[in-house]
Design an enzyme around this catalytic site. Structure first.
Site, PDB file in Angstrom:
ATOM      1  N   LYS A  39     -12.523 -14.951 -12.282  1.00 58.32           N
ATOM      2  CA  LYS A  39     -13.618 -14.017 -12.557  1.00 58.32           C
ATOM      3  C   LYS A  39     -13.507 -13.491 -13.997  1.00 58.32           C
ATOM      4  O   LYS A  39     -12.467 -13.683 -14.643  1.00 58.32           O
ATOM      5  CB  LYS A  39     -13.552 -12.853 -11.555  1.00 58.32           C
ATOM      6  CG  LYS A  39     -12.217 -12.111 -11.548  1.00 58.32           C
ATOM      7  CD  LYS A  39     -12.022 -11.306 -10.267  1.00 58.32           C
ATOM      8  CE  LYS A  39     -10.705 -10.558 -10.298  1.00 58.32           C
ATOM      9  NZ  LYS A  39     -10.411  -9.920  -8.997  1.00 58.32           N
ATOM     10  N   ARG A 133     -12.443  -0.774  -0.303  1.00 60.44           N
ATOM     11  CA  ARG A 133     -13.246  -1.124  -1.471  1.00 60.44           C
ATOM     12  C   ARG A 133     -14.470  -1.856  -0.940  1.00 60.44           C
ATOM     13  O   ARG A 133     -15.505  -1.258  -0.737  1.00 60.44           O
ATOM     14  CB  ARG A 133     -12.399  -1.985  -2.420  1.00 60.44           C
ATOM     15  CG  ARG A 133     -12.956  -2.114  -3.797  1.00 60.44           C
ATOM     16  CD  ARG A 133     -11.979  -2.787  -4.757  1.00 60.44           C
ATOM     17  NE  ARG A 133     -11.715  -4.191  -4.437  1.00 60.44           N
ATOM     18  CZ  ARG A 133     -11.048  -5.018  -5.249  1.00 60.44           C
ATOM     19  NH1 ARG A 133     -10.567  -4.588  -6.394  1.00 60.44           N
ATOM     20  NH2 ARG A 133     -10.843  -6.274  -4.913  1.00 60.44           N
ATOM     21  N   TYR A 253      -7.336   6.164 -40.636  1.00 65.34           N
ATOM     22  CA  TYR A 253      -8.261   7.228 -40.243  1.00 65.34           C
ATOM     23  C   TYR A 253      -7.513   8.464 -39.749  1.00 65.34           C
ATOM     24  O   TYR A 253      -6.491   8.338 -39.060  1.00 65.34           O
ATOM     25  CB  TYR A 253      -9.141   6.764 -39.083  1.00 65.34           C
ATOM     26  CG  TYR A 253     -10.305   5.890 -39.472  1.00 65.34           C
ATOM     27  CD1 TYR A 253     -11.243   6.304 -40.408  1.00 65.34           C
ATOM     28  CD2 TYR A 253     -10.484   4.661 -38.845  1.00 65.34           C
ATOM     29  CE1 TYR A 253     -12.331   5.498 -40.721  1.00 65.34           C
ATOM     30  CE2 TYR A 253     -11.574   3.849 -39.155  1.00 65.34           C
ATOM     31  CZ  TYR A 253     -12.489   4.275 -40.093  1.00 65.34           C
ATOM     32  OH  TYR A 253     -13.561   3.484 -40.386  1.00 65.34           O
ATOM     33  N   MET A 301     -11.651  -0.375 -35.974  1.00 66.12           N
ATOM     34  CA  MET A 301     -12.393  -1.361 -35.197  1.00 66.12           C
ATOM     35  C   MET A 301     -11.981  -2.788 -35.568  1.00 66.12           C
ATOM     36  O   MET A 301     -11.812  -3.647 -34.706  1.00 66.12           O
ATOM     37  CB  MET A 301     -13.901  -1.188 -35.433  1.00 66.12           C
ATOM     38  CG  MET A 301     -14.755  -2.058 -34.538  1.00 66.12           C
ATOM     39  SD  MET A 301     -16.516  -1.912 -34.874  1.00 66.12           S
ATOM     40  CE  MET A 301     -16.854  -0.233 -34.368  1.00 66.12           C
TER      41      MET A 301
HETATM   42  C1  LIG Z   1      -9.145 -10.229  -8.555  1.00 65.57           C
HETATM   43  C2  LIG Z   1      -8.873 -10.573  -7.149  1.00 65.57           C
HETATM   44  C3  LIG Z   1      -7.862 -11.494  -6.817  1.00 65.57           C
HETATM   45  C4  LIG Z   1      -6.875 -12.022  -7.835  1.00 65.57           C
HETATM   46  O1  LIG Z   1      -5.928 -11.022  -8.089  1.00 65.57           O
HETATM   47  P1  LIG Z   1      -4.684 -11.272  -9.059  1.00 65.57           P
HETATM   48  O2  LIG Z   1      -3.856 -10.060  -8.872  1.00 65.57           O
HETATM   49  O3  LIG Z   1      -5.244 -11.384 -10.429  1.00 65.57           O
HETATM   50  O4  LIG Z   1      -4.023 -12.506  -8.625  1.00 65.57           O
HETATM   51  C5  LIG Z   1      -7.747 -11.903  -5.499  1.00 65.57           C
HETATM   52  N1  LIG Z   1      -8.560 -11.402  -4.540  1.00 65.57           N
HETATM   53  C6  LIG Z   1      -9.515 -10.491  -4.813  1.00 65.57           C
HETATM   54  C7  LIG Z   1     -10.356  -9.968  -3.708  1.00 65.57           C
HETATM   55  C8  LIG Z   1      -9.699 -10.031  -6.120  1.00 65.57           C
HETATM   56  O5  LIG Z   1     -10.628  -9.109  -6.381  1.00 65.57           O
END
Ligand SMILES: *Cc1c(COP(=O)(O)O)cnc(C)c1O
Length: 364
Positions: A39, A133, A253, A301
């Site tokens: 992702k 979640r 800065y 930046m």
């Molecule tokens: C992001 C995610 C993962 C992967 O998690 P990692 O800790 O990066 O291996 C697996 N399952 C779900 C539901 C996630 O949101």
């Protein structure tokens, strides 16, 4: 000059290290399967080369977060199983079936929407076991069990651990037990609870499929122990100018850093817009070969000032590079210094630096 050398900041992504990490994890979980979680543009590292590399070495299941990410990945991998973690967005069902994407259904409404959809293929169910979640609660599972499960094919029953990086915590066992309980009430499907850290909780957590992201990209899945994974990334920044600052001048800065002794300052071409977090101001440590070069004052930046007073002249010249993240200052350490975690730092690096991929012919 190579194209990279014309750029101010270079993010090098070692695809051989990604291959080694995937294979290492796959061996640890066998006979369970290993899915790759890619992702957010493969955690900021570029979904194209990474998805292709992982598919070449046998990965068949890929998880992304959104429909857009799934559509992009479908163009890269026409035959892979692509699971969409954020679920079925209302009205998007036809696009899921057209692209052959597997939604992770997170609510009872999503389950009903997928049931009523012409041509709906397999879907996953996320079971909430304590992360609170996304996912179905116990009442949702009971409702589905009462009708002998949904009227579409179930691919995976998923859950996600809240404290997998704390192996002693009893919450892990409770979450596993709750997923297994839901599994016993539903039609036969693959089950999956472990991500990168959960994988290291032992074989009981591997079930049928493990979903790893961070560990493939070199983040330490066992934060209490040395990192078993190969480091994947290196972030270099080019020195644009070197100047000697005599007291009583300040650097950067806000004039937060006051020089007391004559100091040689190298200004390098990377700042917080390149993912080098502003919170590393006066804290970060870069390296030129084995020389530590601390960040002086605030990070801008596009620019960062480094103390190169003690570095030999021939190594601290304009046009040469420093390691903001590298073998001596790995991602997890830099992230910790910045007050965050490797995951966040990684997903913020991919924007401006020139991405350069290393891949040996042998690994293909
Ligand atoms: C992001 C995610 C993962 C992967 O998690 P990692 O800790 O990066 O291996 C697996 N399952 C779900 C539901 C996630 O949101």
């Amino acid at each position: 000059m190579t194209e990279a050398e014309l750029r101010g900041a270079i993010l090098t992504i070692d695809l051989d290290a990604i291959t080694a990490n995937y294979r290492d994890l796959a061996r640890r979980v066998a006979p369970a399967g290993l899915a790759s979680v890619i992702k957010a543009d493969a955690y900021g590292l570029g979904v194209g080369p990474i998805a292709t590399t992982l598919a070449e070495i046998g990965c068949q299941d890929f998880f992304v977060a959104t429909l857009e990410e799934g559509a992009e990945l479908r163009e890269i991998l026409p035959a892979a199983r692509i699971h969409i973690l954020n679920g079925l967005i209302a009205g998007a069902g036809e696009e899921f079936t057209r692209l052959g994407l597997i939604p992770v259904l997170n609510t009872h409404q999503e389950v009903e929407a997928w049931s009523g959809l012409p041509g709906a293929g397999a879907a996953d169910l996320m079971i909430d076991t304590g992360l609170s979640r996304l996912g179905l609660d116990e009442a949702d599972v009971a409702r589905l069990a009462a009708v002998d499960g949904p009227d579409f094919e179930l691919d995976c029953l998923l859950s996600h651990l809240a404290r997998a990086d704390e192996p002693e915590d009893p919450m892990n066992d409770r979450q596993l037990a709750q997923l297994l309980k839901a599994r016993a009430r539903l039609p036969l499907a693959r089950a999956s609870i472990a991500a990168s850290s959960g994988l290291f909780l032992g074989a009981a957590y591997h079930l049928d499929l493990v979903r790893a992201g961070a560990a493939i990209f070199g983040i330490n899945p066992t934060p209490e122990r040395p990192n078993p994974m190969a480091q994947v990334i290196r972030l270099q920044a080019k020195i644009l100018q070197v100047r000697v600052v005599d007291s009583p001048q300040t650097v950067g800065y806000g004039a937060t850093h006051r020089v007391t002794l004559p100091t040689k300052v190298a200004t390098v071409a990377a700042g917080y817009a390149d993912g080098y977090a502003r919170s590393l101001g006066s804290l970060g440590i870069a390296y030129i070969e084995d020389w530590k070069v601390p960040v002086l004052g605030r990070i801008s930046m596009d620019l960062t000032g480094l103390d190169v007073t003690h570095v030999p002249e021939n190594l601290a010249r304009p046009g040469l590079y420093v390691d903001l993240i590298g073998a001596r200052n790995p991602l997890d350490e830099v992230a910790q210094g910045a007050g965050t975690i490797g995951y966040e730092m990684l997903t913020r690096l991919g924007g401006r630096p020139h991405r350069q991929y290393l891949k040996s012919k042998k690994a293909r």
